[in-house]
Scaffold this motif. Structure first.
Motif, PDB file in Angstrom:
ATOM      1  N   GLY A  60      65.068 -34.088  57.539  1.00  0.00           N
ATOM      2  CA  GLY A  60      65.039 -33.408  56.245  1.00  0.00           C
ATOM      3  C   GLY A  60      63.853 -32.468  56.116  1.00  0.00           C
ATOM      4  N   LEU A  61      62.699 -32.906  56.584  1.00  0.00           N
ATOM      5  CA  LEU A  61      61.512 -32.062  56.544  1.00  0.00           C
ATOM      6  C   LEU A  61      61.690 -30.821  57.416  1.00  0.00           C
ATOM      7  CD1 LEU A  61      58.552 -31.659  55.639  1.00  0.00           C
ATOM      8  CD2 LEU A  61      57.888 -32.920  57.689  1.00  0.00           C
ATOM      9  N   LEU A  62      62.249 -30.975  58.594  1.00  0.00           N
ATOM     10  CA  LEU A  62      62.471 -29.832  59.486  1.00  0.00           C
ATOM     11  C   LEU A  62      63.466 -28.846  58.899  1.00  0.00           C
ATOM     12  CD1 LEU A  62      62.477 -31.588  62.970  1.00  0.00           C
ATOM     13  CD2 LEU A  62      60.683 -30.153  61.965  1.00  0.00           C
ATOM     14  N   ILE A  63      64.513 -29.345  58.249  1.00  0.00           N
ATOM     15  CA  ILE A  63      65.481 -28.453  57.605  1.00  0.00           C
ATOM     16  C   ILE A  63      64.812 -27.682  56.477  1.00  0.00           C
ATOM     17  CG2 ILE A  63      67.558 -28.410  56.168  1.00  0.00           C
ATOM     18  CD1 ILE A  63      68.610 -30.729  57.894  1.00  0.00           C
ATOM     19  N   PHE A  64      64.021 -28.367  55.660  1.00  0.00           N
ATOM     20  CA  PHE A  64      63.314 -27.706  54.571  1.00  0.00           C
ATOM     21  C   PHE A  64      62.364 -26.633  55.086  1.00  0.00           C
ATOM     22  CE2 PHE A  64      59.432 -27.406  52.063  1.00  0.00           C
ATOM     23  CZ  PHE A  64      59.942 -26.884  50.883  1.00  0.00           C
ATOM     24  N   VAL A  65      61.589 -26.959  56.104  1.00  0.00           N
ATOM     25  CA  VAL A  65      60.623 -26.002  56.651  1.00  0.00           C
ATOM     26  C   VAL A  65      61.343 -24.795  57.252  1.00  0.00           C
ATOM     27  CG1 VAL A  65      58.885 -25.680  58.467  1.00  0.00           C
ATOM     28  CG2 VAL A  65      58.783 -27.677  56.980  1.00  0.00           C
ATOM     29  N   ALA A  66      62.462 -25.032  57.934  1.00  0.00           N
ATOM     30  CA  ALA A  66      63.219 -23.922  58.525  1.00  0.00           C
ATOM     31  C   ALA A  66      63.758 -22.987  57.446  1.00  0.00           C
ATOM     32  CB  ALA A  66      64.358 -24.465  59.373  1.00  0.00           C
ATOM     33  N   ILE A  67      64.292 -23.544  56.363  1.00  0.00           N
ATOM     34  CA  ILE A  67      64.799 -22.708  55.276  1.00  0.00           C
ATOM     35  C   ILE A  67      63.654 -21.966  54.588  1.00  0.00           C
ATOM     36  CG2 ILE A  67      65.918 -22.788  53.006  1.00  0.00           C
ATOM     37  CD1 ILE A  67      67.700 -25.018  54.144  1.00  0.00           C
ATOM     38  N   PHE A  68      62.538 -22.653  54.365  1.00  0.00           N
ATOM     39  CA  PHE A  68      61.381 -22.024  53.725  1.00  0.00           C
ATOM     40  C   PHE A  68      60.866 -20.861  54.564  1.00  0.00           C
ATOM     41  CE2 PHE A  68      56.823 -21.680  52.894  1.00  0.00           C
ATOM     42  CZ  PHE A  68      56.833 -21.491  51.524  1.00  0.00           C
ATOM     43  N   VAL A  69      60.727 -21.072  55.868  1.00  0.00           N
ATOM     44  CA  VAL A  69      60.255 -20.004  56.755  1.00  0.00           C
ATOM     45  C   VAL A  69      61.265 -18.855  56.774  1.00  0.00           C
ATOM     46  CG1 VAL A  69      59.777 -19.448  59.175  1.00  0.00           C
ATOM     47  CG2 VAL A  69      58.788 -21.479  58.149  1.00  0.00           C
ATOM     48  N   GLY A  70      62.550 -19.171  56.736  1.00  0.00           N
ATOM     49  CA  GLY A  70      63.574 -18.121  56.697  1.00  0.00           C
ATOM     50  C   GLY A  70      63.488 -17.274  55.441  1.00  0.00           C
ATOM     51  N   VAL A  71      63.277 -17.906  54.300  1.00  0.00           N
ATOM     52  CA  VAL A  71      63.167 -17.158  53.044  1.00  0.00           C
ATOM     53  C   VAL A  71      61.903 -16.303  53.042  1.00  0.00           C
ATOM     54  CG1 VAL A  71      62.792 -17.428  50.557  1.00  0.00           C
ATOM     55  CG2 VAL A  71      64.565 -18.762  51.706  1.00  0.00           C
ATOM     56  N   VAL A  72      60.805 -16.854  53.500  1.00  0.00           N
ATOM     57  CA  VAL A  72      59.559 -16.085  53.554  1.00  0.00           C
ATOM     58  C   VAL A  72      59.706 -14.900  54.518  1.00  0.00           C
ATOM     59  CG1 VAL A  72      57.134 -16.164  54.266  1.00  0.00           C
ATOM     60  CG2 VAL A  72      58.069 -17.968  52.835  1.00  0.00           C
ATOM     61  N   ALA A  73      60.351 -15.122  55.658  1.00  0.00           N
ATOM     62  CA  ALA A  73      60.569 -14.029  56.614  1.00  0.00           C
ATOM     63  C   ALA A  73      61.462 -12.950  56.008  1.00  0.00           C
ATOM     64  CB  ALA A  73      61.189 -14.571  57.901  1.00  0.00           C
ATOM     65  N   PHE A  74      62.477 -13.349  55.247  1.00  0.00           N
ATOM     66  CA  PHE A  74      63.336 -12.361  54.596  1.00  0.00           C
ATOM     67  C   PHE A  74      62.555 -11.547  53.579  1.00  0.00           C
ATOM     68  CE2 PHE A  74      65.974 -11.248  50.920  1.00  0.00           C
ATOM     69  CZ  PHE A  74      66.804 -10.317  51.526  1.00  0.00           C
ATOM     70  N   VAL A  75      61.721 -12.204  52.805  1.00  0.00           N
ATOM     71  CA  VAL A  75      60.939 -11.486  51.793  1.00  0.00           C
ATOM     72  C   VAL A  75      59.951 -10.536  52.458  1.00  0.00           C
ATOM     73  CG1 VAL A  75      59.180 -11.789  49.997  1.00  0.00           C
ATOM     74  CG2 VAL A  75      61.219 -13.230  50.012  1.00  0.00           C
TER      75      VAL A  75
END
Length: 68
Positions: A18-33
């Motif tokens: 769960g932590l890895l999924i959250f971190v991956a999504i968070f990094v993806g959103v930050v990279a998109f921004v």
């Protein structure tokens, strides 16, 4: 007491997943921004969305909405 309980648990991998999924999504959103909104026109368009006037037309079909 808690160390013995957690040491024998087979479910300890799920919080890490769960932590890895959250971190991956968070990094993806930050990279998109950071990288996805580099174009000034796109940034202006996205930033003005909350202030855009509602014309009352259905965007998908191009006809006025009915208030039934």
């Amino acid at each position: 007491m808690f160390q013995e309980f957690y040491a024998k648990s087979d479910l300890l991998a799920w919080p890490m997943v769960g932590l890895l999924i959250f971190v991956a999504i968070f990094v993806g959103v930050v990279a998109f921004v950071v990288f996805g909104l580099k174009d000034k026109n796109t940034l202006d368009e996205v930033s003005s969305l909350p202030l855009a006037d509602d014309t009352g037309e259905n965007q998908a079909e191009g006809r006025p909405e009915s208030n039934e």
